[in-house]
Design an enzyme around this catalytic site. Structure first.
Site, PDB file in Angstrom:
ATOM      1  N   HIS A 109       0.863  -1.176   0.000  1.00 46.46           N
ATOM      2  CA  HIS A 109       0.000   0.000   0.000  1.00 46.46           C
ATOM      3  C   HIS A 109       0.900   1.226   0.000  1.00 46.46           C
ATOM      4  O   HIS A 109       2.031   1.203   0.464  1.00 46.46           O
ATOM      5  CB  HIS A 109      -0.869  -0.057   1.265  1.00 46.46           C
ATOM      6  CG  HIS A 109      -1.947   0.974   1.342  1.00 46.46           C
ATOM      7  ND1 HIS A 109      -1.700   2.287   1.697  1.00 46.46           N
ATOM      8  CD2 HIS A 109      -3.296   0.888   1.153  1.00 46.46           C
ATOM      9  CE1 HIS A 109      -2.836   2.962   1.720  1.00 46.46           C
ATOM     10  NE2 HIS A 109      -3.815   2.145   1.384  1.00 46.46           N
ATOM     11  N   ASP A 187       2.756  -4.650   8.108  1.00 47.83           N
ATOM     12  CA  ASP A 187       1.533  -3.876   7.907  1.00 47.83           C
ATOM     13  C   ASP A 187       0.368  -4.845   8.047  1.00 47.83           C
ATOM     14  O   ASP A 187       0.075  -5.633   7.155  1.00 47.83           O
ATOM     15  CB  ASP A 187       1.555  -3.227   6.514  1.00 47.83           C
ATOM     16  CG  ASP A 187       0.226  -2.563   6.143  1.00 47.83           C
ATOM     17  OD1 ASP A 187      -0.742  -2.667   6.904  1.00 47.83           O
ATOM     18  OD2 ASP A 187       0.178  -1.942   5.059  1.00 47.83           O
ATOM     19  N   GLN A 190      -5.019  -5.312   7.126  1.00 43.47           N
ATOM     20  CA  GLN A 190      -6.077  -6.241   6.718  1.00 43.47           C
ATOM     21  C   GLN A 190      -6.132  -7.498   7.582  1.00 43.47           C
ATOM     22  O   GLN A 190      -6.986  -8.355   7.365  1.00 43.47           O
ATOM     23  CB  GLN A 190      -5.845  -6.661   5.261  1.00 43.47           C
ATOM     24  CG  GLN A 190      -5.764  -5.530   4.269  1.00 43.47           C
ATOM     25  CD  GLN A 190      -7.092  -4.833   4.043  1.00 43.47           C
ATOM     26  OE1 GLN A 190      -8.159  -5.450   4.144  1.00 43.47           O
ATOM     27  NE2 GLN A 190      -7.044  -3.548   3.754  1.00 43.47           N
ATOM     28  N   LYS A 213     -10.684  -1.312  10.092  1.00 38.61           N
ATOM     29  CA  LYS A 213     -10.736  -2.484   9.213  1.00 38.61           C
ATOM     30  C   LYS A 213     -10.955  -3.773  10.005  1.00 38.61           C
ATOM     31  O   LYS A 213     -10.933  -4.866   9.449  1.00 38.61           O
ATOM     32  CB  LYS A 213      -9.446  -2.577   8.382  1.00 38.61           C
ATOM     33  CG  LYS A 213      -9.228  -1.404   7.427  1.00 38.61           C
ATOM     34  CD  LYS A 213      -7.935  -1.555   6.673  1.00 38.61           C
ATOM     35  CE  LYS A 213      -7.539  -0.295   5.906  1.00 38.61           C
ATOM     36  NZ  LYS A 213      -8.418  -0.005   4.765  1.00 38.61           N
ATOM     37  N   CYS A 351      -4.691   2.398  -3.831  1.00 44.10           N
ATOM     38  CA  CYS A 351      -3.470   2.857  -3.148  1.00 44.10           C
ATOM     39  C   CYS A 351      -2.338   1.849  -3.313  1.00 44.10           C
ATOM     40  O   CYS A 351      -1.555   1.614  -2.388  1.00 44.10           O
ATOM     41  CB  CYS A 351      -3.723   3.132  -1.674  1.00 44.10           C
ATOM     42  SG  CYS A 351      -4.865   4.492  -1.377  1.00 44.10           S
TER      43      CYS A 351
END
Length: 393
Positions: A109, A187, A190, A213, A351
């Site tokens: 991202h 990261d 998600q 999220k 993104c």
């Protein structure tokens, strides 16, 4: 059957399939924020009267919940942020500047690309990118070669691609990094909506997490920092709530996590984040995984029946997002028509422009599912998609 827990679905006829952008919020999350503002609205970590004590207890309880949720060793390893974007920027600004090389993947991202550019890094100066194969699988051979040539690097990779749903093998990423004396930031924007994360088992050094999220409020996230790295991190911001002693000559700061949480935090949001974790615990990841995988597979099987559909990866080692295009038809036009028919998907580059450029496309149609989606949602999407394609053909 889970839709009843989410007020959005009682108040909207939209087929919501944009969960990679943000998830809907269960009633207990919404109620917890209203309760804070209506019944004990006060600042945390400052005053000693009843409502302030209650706010502080609830806020810190969310930290303890998250610590247990990801199996961190200590609550001091949990720092609340605005979200994953701020968490990555925090680490980029406070920890990584002295690392000669930063290694990322090709599926990142923008939030895990642009902060490194802001340090003056690019492909010719301190930024290394691990490629992927034609199925978007992480190239571990190339990764290890990069680590061999650049030991003591900072590795920063996504766990689950927001654009394509591809899952990286984080345990293997971490093991190889540590073999070459490197550290790893994951990261996890998600992640928690789909899978259980155990930071000790994975042996991650840093993990950035999102609330919105993960069925929680917007404007909240968290950063897990392995204890041994806390002393080497400088505060991202300073001011109220971070200090131990101040005079006009000098200041001394509190220990982690408080020295990293300057100012008044999003108290209601953090409390809501804790309630989202409670909700997931009640539902259970086994139930989430079973239901979601079933719907995800059904979605893929129905999409495969659409003429001239173009996929960019198969569904092995994937969850959440399914991206595609239709030959010779603009994804933007399809998105507009789907919206007119009450179907919420995302179209564009998500993104993730670098991987789109590598694939030779401007973007995709992305359908992203959660455990509250069902076969009927998929059926309505497919019906609307077929109608849109008839109109555009």
């Amino acid at each position: 059957m889970f839709k009843r827990d989410f007020p959005y679905f009682a108040n909207s006829k939209t087929v919501y399939l944009d969960n990679a952008a943000t998830t809907q919020k269960p009633k207990n999350v919404i109620d917890s924020q209203i309760e804070y503002y209506e019944k004990y609205c006060a600042n945390t970590h400052r005053s000693s009267y009843g409502d302030a004590n209650m706010a502080t207890r609830k806020y810190e309880n969310s930290r303890e919940l998250l610590k247990e949720f990801i199996n961190a060793k200590k609550s001091e390893e949990i720092i609340f942020t605005k979200g994953v974007t701020e968490a990555i920027n925090m680490i980029a600004d406070t920890f990584t500047r002295d690392y000669k090389s930063v290694i990322i993947s090709s599926l990142e991202h923008h939030s895990n690309i642009v902060p490194w550019h802001m340090q003056g890094r690019d492909l010719t100066n301190g930024l290394k990118v691990v490629g992927c194969d034609n199925n978007l699988n992480f190239d571990f051979e190339e990764y290890e070669n990069i680590l061999k040539k650049n030991p003591n690097s900072f590795v920063s990779v996504t766990h689950i691609s927001n654009a394509f749903g591809k899952i990286h093998d984080i345990k293997r990423v971490c093991d190889l990094a540590h073999k070459y004396e490197s550290v790893v930031l994951v990261d996890g924007a998600q992640s928690l909506a789909h899978a259980k994360i155990d930071v000790q088992k994975l042996d991650v050094d840093f993990l950035a997490l999102s609330s919105h999220k993960t069925f929680g409020p917007t404007g909240v996230g968290a950063l897990y920092v392995k204890e041994k790295h806390l002393e080497n991190m400088k505060p991202y911001q300073t001011g109220g709530a971070t200090i131990n002693e101040v005079d006009f000559n000098s200041s001394t700061l509190l220990n982690s996590p408080y020295k990293f949480e300057a100012g008044t935090q999003n108290i209601a949001g953090v409390i809501g984040f804790g309630e989202a974790l409670k909700y997931i615990n009640r539902i259970g990841y086994e139930n989430i995984k079973t239901v979601e995988k079933d719907v995800y597979n059904y979605l893929n099987s129905e999409l495969e029946k659409i003429p001239n559909i173009i996929f960019y990866n198969d569904t092995k080692d994937c969850i959440g997002s399914r991206s595609f295009n239709i030959k010779n038809i603009s994804h933007d036009d399809i998105g507009i028509l789907l919206d007119k028919m009450g179907i919420a998907v995302r179209v564009g580059h998500h993104c993730a422009q670098p991987i789109m450029k590598k694939l030779g496309i401007k973007g995709t149609i992305r359908v992203s599912t959660s455990f509250y989606n069902d076969y009927e949602d998929v059926n309505r999407l497919i019906k609307a998609l077929k109608k849109a394609l008839d109109m555009l053909s």
